[in-house]
Design a protein around this motif. Structure first.
Motif, PDB file in Angstrom:
ATOM      1  N   ALA A 171       0.836  -1.466   0.056  1.00 37.89           N
ATOM      2  CA  ALA A 171       0.024  -0.048  -0.155  1.00 37.89           C
ATOM      3  C   ALA A 171       1.132   1.367   0.100  1.00 37.89           C
ATOM      4  O   ALA A 171       0.725   2.327  -0.311  1.00 37.89           O
ATOM      5  N   LYS A 172       1.957   1.342   0.691  1.00 44.65           N
ATOM      6  CA  LYS A 172       2.895   2.564   0.638  1.00 44.65           C
ATOM      7  C   LYS A 172       3.553   2.556  -0.691  1.00 44.65           C
ATOM      8  O   LYS A 172       3.908   3.621  -0.962  1.00 44.65           O
ATOM      9  N   ALA A 173       3.847   1.400  -1.269  1.00 45.42           N
ATOM     10  CA  ALA A 173       4.509   1.280  -2.359  1.00 45.42           C
ATOM     11  C   ALA A 173       3.622   1.820  -3.572  1.00 45.42           C
ATOM     12  O   ALA A 173       4.154   2.540  -4.639  1.00 45.42           O
ATOM     13  N   ASP A 174       2.382   1.456  -3.689  1.00 49.24           N
ATOM     14  CA  ASP A 174       1.494   1.628  -4.761  1.00 49.24           C
ATOM     15  C   ASP A 174       0.498   2.956  -4.761  1.00 49.24           C
ATOM     16  O   ASP A 174      -0.199   3.212  -5.838  1.00 49.24           O
ATOM     17  N   GLY A 175       0.767   3.694  -3.692  1.00 50.12           N
ATOM     18  CA  GLY A 175       0.020   5.153  -3.224  1.00 50.12           C
ATOM     19  C   GLY A 175      -1.376   4.816  -2.537  1.00 50.12           C
ATOM     20  O   GLY A 175      -1.745   5.903  -2.296  1.00 50.12           O
ATOM     21  N   THR A 176      -1.675   3.609  -2.132  1.00 48.23           N
ATOM     22  CA  THR A 176      -2.740   3.347  -1.505  1.00 48.23           C
ATOM     23  C   THR A 176      -2.944   3.931  -0.150  1.00 48.23           C
ATOM     24  O   THR A 176      -3.852   4.490   0.035  1.00 48.23           O
ATOM     25  N   TYR A 177      -1.785   3.754   0.415  1.00 49.18           N
ATOM     26  CA  TYR A 177      -1.607   4.308   1.767  1.00 49.18           C
ATOM     27  C   TYR A 177      -1.628   5.664   1.647  1.00 49.18           C
ATOM     28  O   TYR A 177      -2.263   6.371   2.492  1.00 49.18           O
ATOM     29  N   ALA A 178      -1.127   6.514   0.600  1.00 47.48           N
ATOM     30  CA  ALA A 178      -1.100   7.746   0.718  1.00 47.48           C
ATOM     31  C   ALA A 178      -2.810   8.550   0.440  1.00 47.48           C
ATOM     32  O   ALA A 178      -2.928   9.333   1.231  1.00 47.48           O
ATOM     33  N   THR A 179      -3.445   7.500  -0.270  1.00 48.89           N
ATOM     34  CA  THR A 179      -4.653   8.241  -0.395  1.00 48.89           C
ATOM     35  C   THR A 179      -5.517   7.884   0.802  1.00 48.89           C
ATOM     36  O   THR A 179      -6.506   8.916   1.116  1.00 48.89           O
TER      37      THR A 179
END
Length: 282
Positions: free
Chosen positions: A260-268
């Motif tokens: 999630a941190k790598a693909d942008g999901t965490y940031a969202t």
């Protein structure tokens, strides 16, 4: 991204009775920590064993906005969305159990098979590692002081010098920190009771996790009278808790957080609940 799952809240139980019951359940099998109930044999994707078939059961302590709190008939929040990613990976739905935080941090709830994971804005500490395993960190946290506007307080030193009453949430690192600084604060069972105590004048200043304080102060009725008066950089990190030795599920949780941190999901998800991009080191 798939729609967020629906959650069901299970009523909380009083701290003392709960912890006693859970410890008895956890220890009553002569030290055998292997699941014995038929439901615990249920497996999700990858052979991960779950305490309830078709569900990833999460222990938490509500309310703790914005990490987990009631919104209408659902429990929502940052932690809820993070664990929902794990549930999606396993091909199941998340179900939330609301219980006392002391039963969570002690590992008693996990050992008794009440839940698969614990997500409660829980700081990773060496003491807690003795009782449960933690995922990789998923949130960097610090503490904050909150008081009525015009209090003149800017630090714990001011609280002490002015002889003010300090409030903290029971069983938290905020409580541990102020105790280590020589304070004996009034303790509250959860964050809402702590805020209520400040508003009712039972205490003059409270110590609480910074994101929680900032979320409170977004509400006009609170920010009109109260403010953050100081910060305490305690260098804390939150982790998702699991029963010690539950390596299969721990590996999945870590994989999901890292992905999630790598693909942008965490940031969202972070921006959804905090209104800003996550720190670069998150």
């Amino acid at each position: 991204m798939a729609p967020w799952s629906t959650y069901r809240r299970v009523a909380g139980i009083g701290a003392t009775a709960l912890i006693t019951a859970l410890m008895v359940a956890a220890c009553g099998g002569g030290g055998d920590t292997t699941a014995s109930s038929p439901s615990e044999a249920a497996s999700a994707a990858g052979g991960v064993k779950l305490v309830n078939p078709g569900k990833l059961t999460t222990c938490t302590n509500i309310p703790y906005e914005p990490f987990q709190f009631q919104q209408g008939d659902k429990i929502v929040g940052f932690d809820v969305d993070i664990v929902d990613l794990v549930a999606n990976k396993l091909g199941v739905q998340q179900e939330i159990v609301d219980i006392d935080f002391a039963a969570i941090k002690s590992g008693a709830a996990l050992n008794a098979g009440k839940c698969d994971v614990a997500a409660a804005g829980m700081t990773i500490t060496e003491e807690r590692k003795q009782n449960l395993d933690f995922s990789v960190p998923y949130f960097d946290a610090s503490q904050a002081l909150m008081a009525k506007k015009g209090s003149g307080v800017t630090s714990l030193d001011d609280v002490k010098a002015k002889g003010l009453k300090l409030g903290a949430q029971a069983s938290t690192t905020g409580l541990d920190y102020v105790k280590s600084q020589g304070f004996e604060p009034i303790e509250f069972a959860d964050s809402q009771k702590q805020l209520n105590g400040l508003q009712a004048g039972r205490v003059d200043v409270i110590v609480q996790d910074l994101p929680v304080v900032l979320t409170w102060l977004k509400k006009p009725e609170i920010s009109a009278e109260y403010e953050m008066v100081g910060s305490l950089d305690t260098g804390e990190q939150y982790g998702i808790g699991l029963k010690k030795g539950n390596t299969e599920l721990l590996n999945v949780v870590n994989e999901v957080i890292n992905q999630a941190k790598a693909d942008g999901t965490y940031a969202t998800i972070y921006k959804k609940w905090f209104g800003t991009e996550p720190p670069s080191n998150s």
